[in-house]
Design an enzyme around this catalytic site. Structure first.
Site, PDB file in Angstrom:
ATOM      1  N   ARG A  99       0.843  -1.196   0.000  1.00  0.00           N
ATOM      2  CA  ARG A  99       0.000   0.000   0.000  1.00  0.00           C
ATOM      3  C   ARG A  99       0.873   1.239   0.000  1.00  0.00           C
ATOM      4  O   ARG A  99       1.798   1.364   0.797  1.00  0.00           O
ATOM      5  CB  ARG A  99      -0.887  -0.029   1.246  1.00  0.00           C
ATOM      6  N   SER A 100       0.554   2.180  -0.899  1.00  0.00           N
ATOM      7  CA  SER A 100       1.298   3.439  -0.914  1.00  0.00           C
ATOM      8  C   SER A 100       0.431   4.605  -0.476  1.00  0.00           C
ATOM      9  O   SER A 100       0.873   5.476   0.269  1.00  0.00           O
ATOM     10  CB  SER A 100       1.892   3.709  -2.297  1.00  0.00           C
ATOM     11  N   GLY A 172       0.998   3.239  -6.461  1.00  0.00           N
ATOM     12  CA  GLY A 172      -0.112   2.648  -7.184  1.00  0.00           C
ATOM     13  C   GLY A 172      -0.559   3.477  -8.368  1.00  0.00           C
ATOM     14  O   GLY A 172      -0.920   2.939  -9.419  1.00  0.00           O
ATOM     15  N   HIS A 173      -0.552   4.796  -8.219  1.00  0.00           N
ATOM     16  CA  HIS A 173      -1.028   5.681  -9.278  1.00  0.00           C
ATOM     17  C   HIS A 173      -0.240   5.462 -10.571  1.00  0.00           C
ATOM     18  O   HIS A 173      -0.829   5.251 -11.644  1.00  0.00           O
ATOM     19  CB  HIS A 173      -0.880   7.134  -8.813  1.00  0.00           C
ATOM     20  N   TYR A 179      -3.305   9.778 -14.643  1.00  0.00           N
ATOM     21  CA  TYR A 179      -3.522  10.912 -15.548  1.00  0.00           C
ATOM     22  C   TYR A 179      -3.993  12.125 -14.760  1.00  0.00           C
ATOM     23  O   TYR A 179      -4.438  12.025 -13.615  1.00  0.00           O
ATOM     24  CB  TYR A 179      -4.564  10.558 -16.620  1.00  0.00           C
ATOM     25  N   ILE A 230       7.218  -2.322  -5.656  1.00  0.00           N
ATOM     26  CA  ILE A 230       7.875  -1.136  -6.223  1.00  0.00           C
ATOM     27  C   ILE A 230       8.205  -0.189  -5.082  1.00  0.00           C
ATOM     28  O   ILE A 230       7.340   0.168  -4.280  1.00  0.00           O
ATOM     29  CB  ILE A 230       6.979  -0.446  -7.256  1.00  0.00           C
ATOM     30  N   TYR A 462      -9.055   2.497 -11.713  1.00  0.00           N
ATOM     31  CA  TYR A 462     -10.411   2.539 -11.168  1.00  0.00           C
ATOM     32  C   TYR A 462     -10.919   1.099 -11.087  1.00  0.00           C
ATOM     33  O   TYR A 462     -11.817   0.688 -11.812  1.00  0.00           O
ATOM     34  CB  TYR A 462     -11.327   3.389 -12.043  1.00  0.00           C
TER      35      TYR A 462
END
Length: 521
Positions: A99-100, A172-173, A179, A230, A462
Site C-alpha cells: 500500500r502506498s 499505485g497511481h 492521468y 515497487i 479505477y
C-alpha cells in the site's frame, strides 16, 4: 533515508503480545532475519494498529468490522527491510498487500480473503529533484501532492503529468497509468517514468538495467503488485510555463448542458495540446429549489489568458468562456486550486489526511464515437433518481499526445481512436449499499451500446471487481483472468502474462485481479 533501530526489549514485547496468534511464525522469521526492527511492525494487539490500518483507506466500504484484516502491518523505513518480509511471507504461505496511498477503489492494497500482511510504504516517501537533469527519484510511499510540492520547491517551470488528488500514493497511481490535467500535452504519468526500483519475488532489489526491459515495461501501467514491491520511480519532469491559466465554469441542464456535452465530444479531443478540458457533473439544487445536474468544465491551460480565450473562441465558443472566468497562476498553484486548497498555501499539498472519505463505487468506459444527444439526455435523466443524489459523471478528453503514443508502448492501451474516458461514481452515507450499486449497474447497462465493446474497456486504476476476479485460493487460469485482463489491457494482457511467468512463475504476488503466470511450477 532513516536508519532503523531496535532493542531486545522491543522484540520481546512484540512477540510476547503475539503469543497464540497465527502470525507467530511469520514474526519469528522476521526476528531471525533482522536486528533492526523498531516502530515498523504492528500486530492487532498494538494500540495504533487500527488507526494505521484504516487511516489510508479511502473507500469506507472496506472499513467494517467484518472486513478481513491483516495479521501484521509493516512500515519499512528503508528498501533493504523489504526482502526479508518477502522471504518470511513465502516461508509461511502468507500473501502480501503493498500500500502506498490507500485510494484503491476495491481496497486490494488493504484487504484479502486469505491470510495476509500489509507492507505500508508510508515511511518511504522521499522525493529528490534534479533540476538540471529534469528528473526526480520518488519513493513509492510519497503522495502526488508531496511530489508536486518538492518539484515546485526547486523550479517554477517544471512539473509532472499525474493526478489532481494530492493524497493519492505515487506507487499505485503510476503503476496503473495515472492521468491529470496535463494528459493531452504529456500523456500518462507512467509514460514519463525513466527508471524504477522494485523488490522481486527472490528479494532482489532491481533497477531498470538489472530488471530488464520486459519487467520495466510491465510495471508502468500493468499494476506493480503483480510483479513485486515497487519502492521508487525515477520521473521525467516536464516543462510548464511560469504562468498557466485555469478556469472552472458551471453549466446546468437549464443552460443546455446536454448540448454542451454533446458538442464537447467533437472538440475537446482535437483542441490545442496545451489544454485538457475536463467535465465533472453532480446533482444539485437549482435556484428554484429543483434538482438539476450541474457540470463543471475545467482546465489548466499551459499559457496566458489571451491565447486561451483565442483557443476557446475558435474551438468551443458554445461554452461561452469569459476573461473573468480565467485566472493566471503558477503550475503549483493550479494543483492547489483543483484540489480545493487556497492557492497561497502550498504546504497543504503535504497533508495525507483525506477529508472526503465515503462509501463509493465507480465504473469506467471509453468512447470512440460521439454519443448521440438523445442518449446523453437519457443518461442525465438517470441522475435525477434518488440514489444518484451524491453521484458524479465525469469526462476526460483524449487526443493530443495520447493519440501519438503506441498502445503497446506500456501496458495502458487506450490511445489513438479514443475520444474520451467517462466514469460514473455513486456515493452513499450508510452501510446499506445495494440500492446505490444497483443504480450504478443500471447506468452502466444503459451505456453499453454506446461505448467500446469486444472488449468493453475499463481503467485499472479505477478497479472494478464486477468485471471478473481470480480465485481466492489455488490456481487461476490465464483464460479466467483474461475475462477482466483484456478489459484493462486489451492485447497487452498476453505480454503481461508472459512477463509474470518469467519473473514470478509460482504466483507469489497475487490478488483478486493480479496477472497470473501461464502455469504453476
Amino acid at each position: 533515508m532513516k536508519t532503523p533501530i531496535i532493542s531486545a526489549l522491543t522484540l520481546f514485547i512484540i512477540f510476547s503480545c503475539s503469543l497464540a496468534h497465527p502470525h507467530d511464525d511469520f514474526l519469528e522469521c522476521l526476528s531471525e532475519k533482522f536486528h533492526n526492527y523498531s516502530n515498523i511492525v504492528y500486530t492487532p494487539s498494538n494500540s495504533v494498529y487500527s488507526s494505521l490500518l484504516l487511516f489510508p483507506i479511502w473507500n469506507l466500504r472496506f472499513t467494517s468490522h467484518s472486513t478481513p484484516k491483516p495479521q501484521v502491518i509493516i512500515t519499512p523505513e528503508h528498501e533493504s527491510q523489504i526482502p526479508p518480509i518477502i522471504h518470511c511471507a513465502k516461508q509461511n504461505d502468507i500473501e502480501i498487500r503493498t500500500r502506498s496511498g490507500g485510494h484503491d477503489f476495491e481496497a486490494l492494497s488493504s484487504v484479502s480473503k486469505v491470510s495476509f500482511v500489509i507492507i505500508d510504504l508510508i515511511k518511504l516517501s522521499e522525493t529528490r529533484v534534479d533540476v538540471e537533469a529534469k528528473s526526480a527519484w520518488v519513493e513509492a510511499g510519497a503522495t502526488l501532492g508531496s511530489v508536486y510540492y518538492r518539484i515546485a520547491e526547486k523550479s517554477p517551470t517544471l512539473g509532472f503529468p499525474a493526478g489532481m488528488c494530492a493524497t493519492v500514493g505515487v506507487g499505485g497511481h503510476i503503476s496503473g497509468g495515472g492521468y491529470g490535467t496535463l494528459l493531452r500535452k504529456y500523456g500518462m504519468a507512467a509514460d514519463n517514468v525513466v527508471d524504477a526500483r522494485i523488490v522481486d519475488v527472490n528479494g532482489r532489489i532491481l533497477d531498470r538495467k538489472s530488471m530488464g526491459e520486459d519487467l520495466f515495461w510491465a510495471i508502468r501501467g500493468g499494476g506493480g503488485a503483480s510483479f513485486g514491491v515497487i519502492v521508487a520511480w525515477k520521473l521525467r519532469l516536464v516543462d510548464v510555463p511560469e504562468r498557466v491559466t485555469v478556469f472552472s465554469v458551471q453549466r446546468t441542464v437549464e443552460q443546455n448542458l446536454t448540448r454542451l456535452i454533446h458538442r464537447w465530444q467533437y472538440v475537446a479531443p482535437r483542441m490545442d495540446k496545451d489544454i485538457t478540458l475536463l467535465i465533472n457533473a453532480v446533482v444539485t439544487n437549482s435556484s428554484h429549489h429543483k434538482i438539476t445536474l450541474n457540470a463543471t468544465f475545467f482546465a489548466v491551460f499551459l499559457g496566458g489568458v489571451d491565447r486561451l480565450l483565442t483557443t476557446m473562441t475558435r474551438s468551443f465558443p458554445e461554452l461561452g468562456l469569459l476573461r473573468e472566468d480565467c485566472i493566471e497562476m503558477s503550475w503549483i498553484q493550479s494543483a492547489l486550486f483543483f484540489d480545493n486548497h487556497p492557492i497561497e498555501t502550498p504546504e497543504a499539498l503535504l497533508s495525507r489526511t483525506q477529508p472526503d472519505k465515503s462509501y463509493m463505487k465507480r465504473k469506467t468506459d471509453y468512447v470512440v464515437r460521439p454519443i448521440p444527444a438523445r442518449v446523453l439526455q437519457g443518461l442525465t435523466r438517470l441522475y435525477y433518481e434518488p440514489e444518484a443524489r451524491l453521484c458524479t459523471l465525469s469526462f476526460v478528453p483524449y487526443g493530443g499526445r495520447m493519440a501519438e503514443i503506441s498502445e503497446s508502448a506500456i501496458p495502458y492501451p487506450n490511445r489513438a481512436g479514443n475520444l474520451y474516458h467517462v466514469f460514473y461514481t455513486v456515493y452513499w452515507q450508510a452501510r446499506n449499499s445495494d440500492r446505490y450499486i444497483n443504480w450504478l449497474d443500471r447506468a452502466y447497462s444503459y451505456m453499453t451500446p454506446h461505448v467500446t465493446n469486444n472488449p468493453r474497456v475499463a481503467y485499472m486504476n479505477y478497479r472494478d471487481l464486477d468485471i471478473g476476479v481470480n480465485n481466492d485460493e489455488g490456481e487461476t487460469s490465464v483464460a479466467q483472468a483474461s475475462i477482466w485482463g483484456v478489459r484493462y489491457f486489451k492485447s497487452n494482457f498476453d505480454r503481461l502474462v508472459w512477463v509474470k511467468t518469467k519473473v514470478d512463475p509460482r504466483n507469489f504476488f497475487r490478488n483478486q485481479q493480479s496477472i497470473p503466470p501461464l502455469h504453476k511450477y
